[in-house]
Write a protein that holds these residues in place. Structure first.
Motif, PDB file in Angstrom:
ATOM      1  N   ALA A 175     -56.964  35.200 -39.260  1.00 11.82           N
ATOM      2  CA  ALA A 175     -55.539  35.014 -39.015  1.00 11.82           C
ATOM      3  C   ALA A 175     -54.507  35.561 -40.097  1.00 11.82           C
ATOM      4  O   ALA A 175     -55.147  35.520 -41.180  1.00 11.82           O
ATOM      5  CB  ALA A 175     -54.963  33.504 -38.630  1.00 11.82           C
ATOM      6  N   HIS A 176     -53.476  36.263 -39.662  1.00 13.64           N
ATOM      7  CA  HIS A 176     -52.371  36.471 -40.801  1.00 13.64           C
ATOM      8  C   HIS A 176     -51.235  35.876 -40.545  1.00 13.64           C
ATOM      9  O   HIS A 176     -50.780  35.700 -39.416  1.00 13.64           O
ATOM     10  CB  HIS A 176     -52.194  38.260 -40.519  1.00 13.64           C
ATOM     11  CG  HIS A 176     -53.519  38.995 -40.704  1.00 13.64           C
ATOM     12  ND1 HIS A 176     -54.195  38.998 -41.676  1.00 13.64           N
ATOM     13  CD2 HIS A 176     -54.235  39.704 -39.708  1.00 13.64           C
ATOM     14  CE1 HIS A 176     -55.242  39.732 -41.646  1.00 13.64           C
ATOM     15  NE2 HIS A 176     -55.279  40.104 -40.468  1.00 13.64           N
ATOM     16  N   GLY A 177     -50.564  35.539 -41.522  1.00 11.42           N
ATOM     17  CA  GLY A 177     -49.105  34.738 -41.453  1.00 11.42           C
ATOM     18  C   GLY A 177     -48.812  34.168 -42.308  1.00 11.42           C
ATOM     19  O   GLY A 177     -49.033  34.583 -43.656  1.00 11.42           O
ATOM     20  N   ASP A 180     -37.915  32.291 -45.771  1.00 14.51           N
ATOM     21  CA  ASP A 180     -37.097  33.234 -46.412  1.00 14.51           C
ATOM     22  C   ASP A 180     -37.767  34.144 -47.430  1.00 14.51           C
ATOM     23  O   ASP A 180     -36.747  35.106 -47.498  1.00 14.51           O
ATOM     24  CB  ASP A 180     -35.874  32.282 -46.648  1.00 14.51           C
ATOM     25  CG  ASP A 180     -36.072  31.571 -47.727  1.00 14.51           C
ATOM     26  OD1 ASP A 180     -37.078  31.264 -48.090  1.00 14.51           O
ATOM     27  OD2 ASP A 180     -35.102  31.238 -48.413  1.00 14.51           O
ATOM     28  N   HIS A 181     -38.889  33.926 -48.016  1.00 16.06           N
ATOM     29  CA  HIS A 181     -39.595  34.464 -49.126  1.00 16.06           C
ATOM     30  C   HIS A 181     -40.348  35.670 -48.450  1.00 16.06           C
ATOM     31  O   HIS A 181     -41.002  36.534 -49.251  1.00 16.06           O
ATOM     32  CB  HIS A 181     -40.181  33.745 -50.048  1.00 16.06           C
ATOM     33  CG  HIS A 181     -39.185  33.079 -50.852  1.00 16.06           C
ATOM     34  ND1 HIS A 181     -38.830  33.081 -52.072  1.00 16.06           N
ATOM     35  CD2 HIS A 181     -38.536  31.832 -50.466  1.00 16.06           C
ATOM     36  CE1 HIS A 181     -37.851  32.448 -52.491  1.00 16.06           C
ATOM     37  NE2 HIS A 181     -37.618  31.447 -51.563  1.00 16.06           N
ATOM     38  N   LEU A 182     -40.764  35.612 -47.270  1.00 14.86           N
ATOM     39  CA  LEU A 182     -41.687  36.454 -46.600  1.00 14.86           C
ATOM     40  C   LEU A 182     -41.193  37.581 -46.051  1.00 14.86           C
ATOM     41  O   LEU A 182     -39.971  37.812 -45.463  1.00 14.86           O
ATOM     42  CB  LEU A 182     -42.414  35.674 -45.472  1.00 14.86           C
ATOM     43  CG  LEU A 182     -43.152  34.416 -45.940  1.00 14.86           C
ATOM     44  CD1 LEU A 182     -43.945  33.642 -44.757  1.00 14.86           C
ATOM     45  CD2 LEU A 182     -44.417  34.571 -47.016  1.00 14.86           C
ATOM     46  N   ASP A 183     -42.022  38.895 -45.935  1.00 12.41           N
ATOM     47  CA  ASP A 183     -41.659  39.948 -45.384  1.00 12.41           C
ATOM     48  C   ASP A 183     -41.459  39.858 -43.731  1.00 12.41           C
ATOM     49  O   ASP A 183     -42.349  38.964 -43.293  1.00 12.41           O
ATOM     50  CB  ASP A 183     -42.312  41.228 -45.945  1.00 12.41           C
ATOM     51  CG  ASP A 183     -43.853  40.928 -45.700  1.00 12.41           C
ATOM     52  OD1 ASP A 183     -44.216  41.624 -44.549  1.00 12.41           O
ATOM     53  OD2 ASP A 183     -44.562  40.203 -46.214  1.00 12.41           O
ATOM     54  N   GLU A 184     -41.012  40.850 -43.291  1.00 13.90           N
ATOM     55  CA  GLU A 184     -40.895  40.986 -41.718  1.00 13.90           C
ATOM     56  C   GLU A 184     -42.124  40.992 -40.728  1.00 13.90           C
ATOM     57  O   GLU A 184     -42.633  40.517 -40.098  1.00 13.90           O
ATOM     58  CB  GLU A 184     -39.844  42.006 -41.336  1.00 13.90           C
ATOM     59  CG  GLU A 184     -38.550  41.912 -41.494  1.00 13.90           C
ATOM     60  CD  GLU A 184     -38.023  42.199 -42.963  1.00 13.90           C
ATOM     61  OE1 GLU A 184     -39.113  42.856 -43.650  1.00 13.90           O
ATOM     62  OE2 GLU A 184     -37.007  41.870 -43.390  1.00 13.90           O
ATOM     63  N   GLY A 185     -43.296  41.922 -41.626  1.00 13.04           N
ATOM     64  CA  GLY A 185     -44.492  41.892 -41.088  1.00 13.04           C
ATOM     65  C   GLY A 185     -45.271  40.888 -41.251  1.00 13.04           C
ATOM     66  O   GLY A 185     -46.085  40.438 -39.940  1.00 13.04           O
ATOM     67  N   THR A 186     -45.105  40.045 -42.181  1.00 13.28           N
ATOM     68  CA  THR A 186     -45.803  38.786 -42.234  1.00 13.28           C
ATOM     69  C   THR A 186     -45.387  37.726 -41.432  1.00 13.28           C
ATOM     70  O   THR A 186     -46.236  36.949 -40.498  1.00 13.28           O
ATOM     71  CB  THR A 186     -45.942  38.203 -43.624  1.00 13.28           C
ATOM     72  OG1 THR A 186     -46.692  38.852 -44.616  1.00 13.28           O
ATOM     73  CG2 THR A 186     -46.573  36.993 -43.913  1.00 13.28           C
TER      74      THR A 186
END
Length: 201
Positions: A174-176, A184-190
């Motif tokens: 799984a990815h996420g 709010d610290h994560l990029d849009e892809g994640t």
């Protein structure tokens, strides 16, 4: 270019240590000084260990792991689940999963991922042995632990297609959102991957 501060043997040691991942010139100098200070308790045993392992390192002909025996320690461990193979890109990934103690399975090291820009094609990866292992029977699931890069995902799709005719179940990690991660610290892809991989509670 910085001037030498020690004899050529010590400078050579600094240069060689500086080639290791995570060690730049300054870190290599600090590591060298530490080795020199601890030459009886650290440098001498380290030198002997390096000399001892140098001629014994082999690549496992079953899974592609590196060890001092073939088949490797992982492949000969009879306590592992023989019906599950975790496919990884590099040996470092295998070691990372083992450190996490997350699964008690067999492994298969591809030796990289498909990367047309770098000239890495299917023939450059350890794919034939994977298909042979799965085709021999006894494998119920292949887990693709190949990361979230574009090249890794391309490789995952390619491996899935290769194994489709075997009828074995193919899954992926799984990815996420990472454990302890703030949204709010994560990029849009994640974030997108996390939404797509959501699970029922």
């Amino acid at each position: 270019m910085p001037r030498a501060v020690a004899g050529p043997e010590i400078e050579r040691l600094i240069q060689l240590l500086g080639r290791l991942p995570g060690l730049g010139p300054r870190s290599a100098r600090r590591a060298t000084l530490h080795l020199i200070k601890k030459r009886e308790t650290l440098m001498a045993p380290l030198g002997l260990a390096l000399q001892d392992v140098l001629g014994k390192i082999v690549e496992c002909q079953v899974c592609g792991n590196v060890d001092v025996r073939d088949p490797c320690t992982v492949c000969t461990d009879h306590h592992r689940e023989p019906g599950v193979i975790v496919v990884v890109a590099e040996v470092a990934d295998l070691w990372a999963l083992e450190r996490a103690n997350a699964i008690n399975a067999k492994y298969h090291v591809l030796g990289g991922v498909l990367s047309p820009l770098d000239g890495v094609g299917p023939d450059d990866l350890n794919l034939t042995k994977l298909v042979t292992r799965v085709g021999a029977g006894g494998v119920e699931e292949v887990i693709l632990a190949l990361g979230a890069t574009v090249d890794a995902q391309t490789t995952a799709h390619y491996v899935t297609d290769l194994l489709r005719e075997t009828g074995v179940k193919v899954t992926r990690l799984a990815h996420g959102v990472p454990v302890g991660g703030e949204l709010d610290h994560l990029d849009e892809g994640t974030l997108s991957a996390a939404i797509r991989a959501r699970t029922v509670l």
